[in-house]
Scaffold this motif. Structure first.
Motif, mmCIF file in Angstrom:
data_model
loop_
_atom_site.group_PDB
_atom_site.id
_atom_site.type_symbol
_atom_site.label_atom_id
_atom_site.label_comp_id
_atom_site.label_asym_id
_atom_site.label_seq_id
_atom_site.Cartn_x
_atom_site.Cartn_y
_atom_site.Cartn_z
ATOM 1 N N THR A 153 0.856 -1.181 0.000
ATOM 2 C CA THR A 153 0.000 0.000 0.000
ATOM 3 C C THR A 153 0.897 1.238 0.000
ATOM 4 N N ILE A 154 0.438 2.285 -0.639
ATOM 5 C CA ILE A 154 1.168 3.551 -0.647
ATOM 6 C C ILE A 154 0.179 4.656 -0.281
ATOM 7 N N GLY A 155 0.392 5.283 0.859
ATOM 8 C CA GLY A 155 -0.458 6.408 1.266
ATOM 9 C C GLY A 155 -1.917 6.040 1.421
ATOM 10 N N ALA A 156 -2.195 4.819 1.835
ATOM 11 C CA ALA A 156 -3.578 4.337 1.891
ATOM 12 C C ALA A 156 -4.274 4.732 3.196
ATOM 13 N N PRO A 157 -5.554 5.058 3.110
ATOM 14 C CA PRO A 157 -6.320 5.312 4.336
ATOM 15 C C PRO A 157 -6.752 3.989 4.977
ATOM 16 N N PHE A 158 -6.805 3.946 6.300
ATOM 17 C CA PHE A 158 -7.308 2.760 6.995
ATOM 18 C C PHE A 158 -8.820 2.662 6.841
ATOM 19 N N GLU A 159 -9.481 3.799 6.825
ATOM 20 C CA GLU A 159 -10.925 3.836 6.650
ATOM 21 C C GLU A 159 -11.221 4.412 5.267
ATOM 22 N N PRO A 160 -11.619 3.581 4.311
ATOM 23 C CA PRO A 160 -11.868 4.073 2.947
ATOM 24 C C PRO A 160 -12.868 5.218 2.883
ATOM 25 N N GLY A 161 -13.811 5.276 3.822
ATOM 26 C CA GLY A 161 -14.778 6.364 3.845
ATOM 27 C C GLY A 161 -14.128 7.732 3.984
ATOM 28 N N HIS A 162 -12.888 7.739 4.427
ATOM 29 C CA HIS A 162 -12.114 8.975 4.579
ATOM 30 C C HIS A 162 -12.044 9.758 3.267
ATOM 31 N N VAL A 163 -12.005 9.080 2.148
ATOM 32 C CA VAL A 163 -11.824 9.767 0.867
ATOM 33 C C VAL A 163 -13.077 10.501 0.392
ATOM 34 N N VAL A 164 -14.216 10.230 0.997
ATOM 35 C CA VAL A 164 -15.456 10.891 0.573
ATOM 36 C C VAL A 164 -15.324 12.407 0.705
ATOM 37 N N THR A 209 -2.584 14.438 2.488
ATOM 38 C CA THR A 209 -3.915 13.949 2.113
ATOM 39 C C THR A 209 -4.423 12.879 3.075
ATOM 40 N N VAL A 210 -3.572 11.946 3.435
ATOM 41 C CA VAL A 210 -3.933 10.846 4.341
ATOM 42 C C VAL A 210 -2.920 10.855 5.482
ATOM 43 N N ALA A 211 -3.371 11.121 6.688
ATOM 44 C CA ALA A 211 -2.471 11.218 7.844
ATOM 45 C C ALA A 211 -1.678 9.928 8.031
ATOM 46 N N ALA A 212 -0.445 10.075 8.483
ATOM 47 C CA ALA A 212 0.450 8.930 8.682
ATOM 48 C C ALA A 212 -0.107 7.932 9.687
ATOM 49 N N ALA A 213 -0.976 8.359 10.581
ATOM 50 C CA ALA A 213 -1.579 7.433 11.544
ATOM 51 C C ALA A 213 -2.322 6.301 10.842
ATOM 52 N N ASN A 214 -2.815 6.552 9.627
ATOM 53 C CA ASN A 214 -3.489 5.507 8.859
ATOM 54 C C ASN A 214 -2.547 4.349 8.566
ATOM 55 N N ALA A 215 -1.306 4.667 8.219
ATOM 56 C CA ALA A 215 -0.317 3.616 7.951
ATOM 57 C C ALA A 215 -0.081 2.795 9.201
ATOM 58 N N GLY A 216 -0.016 3.459 10.340
ATOM 59 C CA GLY A 216 0.166 2.741 11.601
ATOM 60 C C GLY A 216 -0.983 1.808 11.905
ATOM 61 N N ARG A 217 -2.195 2.223 11.600
ATOM 62 C CA ARG A 217 -3.368 1.369 11.845
ATOM 63 C C ARG A 217 -3.384 0.172 10.898
ATOM 64 N N ILE A 218 -3.028 0.407 9.624
ATOM 65 C CA ILE A 218 -2.955 -0.709 8.667
ATOM 66 C C ILE A 218 -1.889 -1.700 9.125
#
Length: 128
Positions: A3-14, A75-84
């Motif tokens: 994954t590259i710069g992925a959100p943990f919660e896809p709804g985030h991109v809405v 765009t996507v906070a680094a905390a998302n990577a930590g959660r993934i």
């Protein structure tokens, strides 16, 4: 898998296309420009993004996982990577992509990311 710069919660991109959500709901779809590209956003995509829950599927991947993310990602906070990363089963790796933007628009950074993925994948792929 990587994954590259992925959100943990896809709804985030809405939030990226909030300005057309009324049109999506009433007309079924709307066109939106993200970055340099234009996309048709459909009502079903919005519903799928809002309903997606990766807490179960990530640990069940059954594949090695490489998580790449910029610590300064706008765009996507680094905390998302930590959660993934935390949700993933072993084997897994987390690699910071210092200075990268969400679309890896800098060629040198994109090549660096590609090289990291290739080197990492080589360790996890079966021999030829």
């Amino acid at each position: 898998m990587a994954t590259i710069g992925a959100p943990f919660e896809p709804g985030h991109v809405v939030h990226l296309f909030e300005h057309v959500l009324d049109e999506v709901q009433s007309a079924g779809s709307a066109r939106v420009t993200l970055g340099r590209s234009s996309f048709l956003i459909r009502r079903e995509l919005v519903a799928d993004l809002r309903a997606a829950d990766l807490a179960g599927p990530i640990p069940a991947l059954g594949r090695p996982l490489l998580v790449l993310h910029s610590p300064t990602h706008a765009t996507v906070a680094a905390a998302n990577a930590g959660r993934i990363f935390a949700a993933a089963a072993e084997p897994k790796s987390l690699v910071p992509l210092d200075g990268c933007d969400h679309l890896l628009t800098d060629r040198e950074q994109a090549e660096r990311a590609a090289g990291l993925i290739a080197d990492w994948a080589e360790q996890h792929l079966p021999p030829h």
